[in-house]
Design a protein around this motif. Structure first.
Motif, PDB file in Angstrom:
ATOM      1  N   ARG A 205       0.681  -1.324   0.167  1.00 16.23           N
ATOM      2  CA  ARG A 205       0.104   0.054  -0.173  1.00 16.23           C
ATOM      3  C   ARG A 205       0.853   1.540   0.000  1.00 16.23           C
ATOM      4  N   ALA A 206       2.228   0.934  -0.027  1.00 16.43           N
ATOM      5  CA  ALA A 206       2.976   2.009   0.418  1.00 16.43           C
ATOM      6  C   ALA A 206       2.864   2.840  -0.929  1.00 16.43           C
ATOM      7  N   THR A 207       3.309   4.609  -1.081  1.00 18.77           N
ATOM      8  CA  THR A 207       4.134   4.853  -2.292  1.00 18.77           C
ATOM      9  C   THR A 207       4.934   5.231  -2.079  1.00 18.77           C
ATOM     10  N   CYS A 208       6.117   5.723  -0.527  1.00 19.51           N
ATOM     11  CA  CYS A 208       7.032   6.133  -0.115  1.00 19.51           C
ATOM     12  C   CYS A 208       7.320   5.079   0.682  1.00 19.51           C
ATOM     13  N   PHE A 209       8.760   5.076   0.600  1.00 19.57           N
ATOM     14  CA  PHE A 209       9.394   4.264   1.821  1.00 19.57           C
ATOM     15  C   PHE A 209      11.034   5.960   2.425  1.00 19.57           C
ATOM     16  N   LEU A 210      10.895   5.805   3.864  1.00 20.16           N
ATOM     17  CA  LEU A 210      11.442   6.695   4.581  1.00 20.16           C
ATOM     18  C   LEU A 210      12.239   5.249   5.610  1.00 20.16           C
ATOM     19  N   VAL A 211      13.762   4.942   4.862  1.00 18.80           N
ATOM     20  CA  VAL A 211      14.728   4.113   5.074  1.00 18.80           C
ATOM     21  C   VAL A 211      15.839   5.267   6.658  1.00 18.80           C
ATOM     22  N   THR A 212      14.853   4.971   7.738  1.00 14.33           N
ATOM     23  CA  THR A 212      15.639   5.755   8.726  1.00 14.33           C
ATOM     24  C   THR A 212      17.327   4.870   9.453  1.00 14.33           C
TER      25      THR A 212
END
Length: 357
Positions: A205-212
């Protein structure tokens, strides 16, 4: 079961017959958790539960792993970015742990100042409001009701939905999911056997991942899994950067280098205390004692007496906590000039604008 023991069991660190039995019991409990998740998912997919679309662009910033993944600094980062781009932004949060009615929308802050206390708003919304002067912050457990309130009161172009990935009743235009590189997939199991709030398939469902925390370890494998589950979502990488140390007795800001070589007692009640302690070590602090409280813990005078006593016993020169913890400290206990709060911000490492179009 306390948090430390639970983490040792679900991570596999705890060995022996007892932990093995506990893992089996937790795995069985995860089955019931999955049934509840599946029922809700099916209801949305079949149209039995409906999403409501509102007259503003809704961007959710959430996660799939319980605990600290960097949502709060991500909300602050994107709110500033969109504001700098000329957009009128508001933040909508559930307001976890607040004493006010959970489904009544309340303005934590407006265009001029913060209106509620940490207890009335919840620690995270209060911190967000303090970090984003001029940007309204609203709390409401019912996200649809909260969104309507926010639009009627503040007319934003963009609503940033804090911790909204699992709250599907409010339709969104973007789903940004934060993934902590130190434990990206919650030990591979649903709660309570692991830390996953949903199966990995939900990441579609995600449109963007922010890998922290992407600067702290190799996240190649995690990124490969994300691309397998969701080939079309954009991927950003970020680092948590310490920016200031704040004396909690007077609010003065100091450079982080002041802790270099100093003996420090670290204390926190957050989702990922190990990350906080690692950040302190990276700026040169010598942690001689670390005290961990449960996530969202509200401190009292007895807690602070314990912290002060432990600091004396361990020879600590400073007592340091997180900015999120600092708002949960009783005002009358912040008098020591050696009591500091560490402020951090997210810095994007790659794809600087890709989730922000």
């Amino acid at each position: 079961m306390n948090r430390e023991l639970h983490m040792r069991i679900v991570s596999g660190e705890a060995r022996g017959i007892g932990p093995s039995i506990a893992r089996a019991a937790l795995f069985a409990a995860s089955g019931f958790y999955f049934l509840g998740y599946q029922a809700k998912r099916t209801a949305f997919d079949a149209g039995l539960l409906h999403q409501v679309r509102v007259d503003a662009r809704v961007i959710s910033i959430g996660n799939i792993v319980a605990g600290g993944t960097g949502k709060t600094p991500a909300v602050i980062h994107f709110a500033r970015r969109f504001t700098n781009d000329g957009k009128k932004v508001a933040v909508l949060s559930r307001g976890y742990g607040r004493i006010t009615p959970i489904d009544e929308p309340l303005a934590v802050s407006d265009f001029t100042k913060t209106r509620l206390s940490p207890r009335e708003s919840g620690d995270e919304p209060y911190l967000i409001a303090e970090k984003l002067p001029g940007i309204p912050v609203v709390v409401c457990g019912n996200r649809v009701k909260g969104a309507h309130f926010t639009i009627e009161r503040f007319q934003p172009d963009i609503i940033l939905l804090d911790d909204g990935f699992q709250h599907r009743a409010l339709a969104r235009d973007e789903d940004i999911v934060t993934i902590d590189c130190s434990n990206p997939f919650g030990f591979g199991h649903l709660l309570p056997r692991g830390l996953l709030r949903e199966p990995l398939s939900a990441l579609a469902r995600a449109t963007c991942f922010l890998v922290t925390h992407a600067d702290e370890r190799d996240c190649t494998h995690a990124v490969a899994i994300l691309r397998t589950v969701n080939p079309t979502a954009r991927i950003l990488k970020s680092a948590h950067r310490p920016v200031w140390l704040v004396r909690l007795n007077d609010g003065t800001k100091h450079v982080c280098d002041m802790l270099a070589g100093k003996k420090v007692l670290a204390f926190s009640g957050i989702g990922n205390p190990a990350s906080f302690e690692q950040t302190l070590r990276r700026i040169g602090a010598n942690i001689v004692r670390a005290i961990v409280f449960k996530d969202h813990h509200w401190y009292d005078a007895a807690d602070m007496d314990r912290i002060n006593e432990e600091a004396k016993r361990s020879g600590a020169e400073f007592m340091v906590t997180t900015a999120k913890d600092a708002v949960r400290l009783p005002a009358e206990t912040r008098m020591s000039e050696n009591l500091l709060g560490l402020e951090i911000e997210i810095e994007l490492l790659e794809g600087n604008r890709e989730c922000e179009q």
